[in-house]
Scaffold this active site. Structure first.
Site, short mmCIF file in Angstrom:
data_model
loop_
_atom_site.label_atom_id
_atom_site.label_comp_id
_atom_site.label_asym_id
_atom_site.label_seq_id
_atom_site.Cartn_x
_atom_site.Cartn_y
_atom_site.Cartn_z
CG HIS A 101 -6.16 6.89 4.80
ND1 HIS A 101 -6.83 7.68 5.70
CD2 HIS A 101 -6.77 7.09 3.61
CE1 HIS A 101 -7.81 8.31 5.08
NE2 HIS A 101 -7.81 7.98 3.81
C1 UD1 Z 1 -9.03 6.30 -1.28
C2 UD1 Z 1 -9.46 7.75 -1.51
C3 UD1 Z 1 -9.46 8.50 -0.20
C4 UD1 Z 1 -10.22 7.77 0.88
C5 UD1 Z 1 -9.71 6.35 1.01
C6 UD1 Z 1 -10.49 5.58 2.02
C7 UD1 Z 1 -8.78 8.57 -3.73
C8 UD1 Z 1 -7.90 9.53 -4.46
N1 UD1 Z 1 -8.56 8.44 -2.41
O1 UD1 Z 1 -7.67 6.35 -0.86
O2 UD1 Z 1 -10.06 9.76 -0.41
O3 UD1 Z 1 -10.06 8.45 2.10
O4 UD1 Z 1 -9.82 5.72 -0.27
O5 UD1 Z 1 -9.82 4.42 2.44
O6 UD1 Z 1 -9.63 7.99 -4.32
N2 UD1 Z 1 -4.73 -0.90 -1.70
C9 UD1 Z 1 -4.75 -2.19 -1.26
N3 UD1 Z 1 -5.96 -2.84 -1.25
C10 UD1 Z 1 -7.12 -2.26 -1.66
C11 UD1 Z 1 -7.05 -0.92 -2.11
C12 UD1 Z 1 -5.87 -0.26 -2.12
O7 UD1 Z 1 -3.75 -2.78 -0.88
O8 UD1 Z 1 -8.17 -2.90 -1.61
C13 UD1 Z 1 -3.45 -0.18 -1.65
C14 UD1 Z 1 -2.74 -0.18 -2.97
O9 UD1 Z 1 -1.39 -0.26 -2.71
C15 UD1 Z 1 -3.04 1.18 -3.52
C16 UD1 Z 1 -3.15 2.02 -2.27
O10 UD1 Z 1 -3.69 1.15 -1.27
O11 UD1 Z 1 -2.08 1.61 -4.40
C17 UD1 Z 1 -4.02 3.22 -2.42
O12 UD1 Z 1 -5.32 2.86 -2.78
P1 UD1 Z 1 -6.26 3.87 -3.59
O13 UD1 Z 1 -7.51 3.21 -4.00
O14 UD1 Z 1 -5.49 4.51 -4.67
O15 UD1 Z 1 -6.62 5.02 -2.59
P2 UD1 Z 1 -6.72 5.10 -1.01
O16 UD1 Z 1 -5.42 5.53 -0.49
O17 UD1 Z 1 -7.33 3.89 -0.41
#
Ligand code: UD1
Length: 366
Positions: free
Chosen positions: A204
């Site tokens: 991820h």
């Molecule tokens: C975040 C943390 C990471 C952690 C991970 C655990 C940061 C910088 N990163 O990463 O350290 O390991 O969480 O899972 O904070 N999205 C969805 N549904 C959701 C949330 C996110 O579809 O409920 C998708 C969206 O497209 C979003 C992408 O995932 O743009 C990334 O989500 P984001 O919250 O930015 O960070 P993670 O990659 O989940």
């Protein structure tokens, strides 16, 4: 005493649950703030349910955005909550954007910050998490370290006051929840798998998901392994794979939806080996005595590598295959990747959360 806990992403729910319990046992009032960073039910609600976390007192509903926009919106919303709630402490967990926003909002209001999982370093500033960790640590009055290496990292940055080696709250959570997980129907059987008859993989990190060539190489290698590879998908990985990286033959790959915490613990426990770029999963593999192959160039959890239970292979096909060969030849009297074999207690005694609650109630040095 009132404590505000700031959570937002999946691993933070796992970390906050034992701490919430320990605070309640000491009669300390907790205000739980969910930033909304993770909002999909499978990444958030299921974790609240399984971990028996009470519903948040404040749900900020921030959601996904670019790093600056997401962190900025959280900062504004957390500031408003803290200004009203006026807690004695703000607790932040790990290294996500929710951690950074929580620490910054509190520090600016003069509310002391306690950082759970302080001192972790990858020494790679290209990782958003590394920036979050460094800033959160430098804003914190209490630095609650899971490992000796973490406390050493802080010392190297000149942080020595308020540093406590408490153990790892994810270990507390794993010990507590494994018993509960075992009472549930097994996801291993539901997937038609035999114990040690499959690999478990998670990908991820943006460094892996956002580079189509690199993701394609990793997925291509996993598809060629000699047993089914269960791949619970983070939403971003699912999108990246839909966009093309899963175009080749799927071979051994078995992508599934995001796993709940209790299912994940069982999938990890019974895997032949785990391949992952997650920090928490590397540790859980160690807790459970399962070899871990880390799909990154470096790790914050250096002690798992030193102990011979974790092999860093980056996205290098040759190193990945070598690590798989070591697992196949593993005699179990030793650690899979070298070392003496005995798994030392690197992450505390399963009572890190109680130690944290106790430290919060102590008179603090000024
Ligand atoms: C975040 C943390 C990471 C952690 C991970 C655990 C940061 C910088 N990163 O990463 O350290 O390991 O969480 O899972 O904070 N999205 C969805 N549904 C959701 C949330 C996110 O579809 O409920 C998708 C969206 O497209 C979003 C992408 O995932 O743009 C990334 O989500 P984001 O919250 O930015 O960070 P993670 O990659 O989940």
């Amino acid at each position: 005493m009132r404590i505000a806990s700031i959570v937002g992403a999946r691993p933070q729910f796992v970390k906050a649950a034992p701490v919430s319990r320990a605070l309640a046992e000491r009669g300390l009032a907790e205000v739980l703030v969910h930033t909304g960073q993770h909002y999909d039910p499978q990444l958030s609600d299921v974790f609240f349910e399984q971990l028996k976390l009470r519903p948040p007192d404040h749900h900020l509903g921030i959601g996904s955005a670019s790093h600056g926009a997401q962190t900025g919106r959280m900062l504004e919303a957390i500031e408003a909550v803290l200004a009203t709630e006026r807690p004695d402490w703000t607790l932040v967990y790990g290294d996500t954007n929710s951690t950074l926003a929580g620490a910054l909002a509190a520090a600016k209001l003069g509310v002391p910050v306690a950082h759970v999982e302080a001192g972790l370093r990858s020494f790679n500033r290209a990782m958003p998490e590394e920036i979050n960790r460094v800033v959160a640590d430098h804003l914190s009055a209490l630095l609650l370290c899971p490992t000796e290496a973490a406390a050493r990292n802080l010392k190297a940055e000149g942080i020595t006051r308020g540093v406590h080696l408490v153990g790892d709250v994810m270990y507390d959570s794993a010990l507590y929840n494994l018993r509960l997980a075992e009472q549930r129907p097994s996801p291993v059987a539901a997937l038609g798998l035999a114990e040690r008859g499959y690999y478990l993989a998670t990908i991820h990190r943006p460094a892996n998901t956002d580079d189509p060539e690199r993701l394609g190489r990793l997925v291509g290698e996993l598809a060629q392994l000699d047993a089914p590879v269960i791949l619970p998908l983070h939403p971003r990985t699912a999108k990246a794979l839909d966009a093309g990286a899963l175009g080749g033959p799927r071979g051994s790959l078995r992508p599934i939806g995001p796993a709940s915490y209790l299912d994940m613990l069982l999938l990890e426990r019974h895997a032949r080996a785990i391949l992952s770029d997650s920090g928490g999963v590397q540790k859980e593999a160690y807790f459970l005595g399962v070899p871990c192959i880390t799909l990154r160039a470096e790790t914050e959890w250096v002690e798992t590598v030193e102990a011979g239970w974790n092999a860093l292979v980056d996205a290098d096909a040759v190193r990945l295959r070598e690590a798989i060969a070591r697992v196949a030849a593993w005699d179990r009297a030793r650690a899979p990747f070298g070392g003496s074999g005995a798994r030392r207690n690197l992450y505390g005694d399963g009572h890190a959360a109680e130690a944290i609650a106790e430290i919060l109630t102590r008179p603090q040095e000024k």
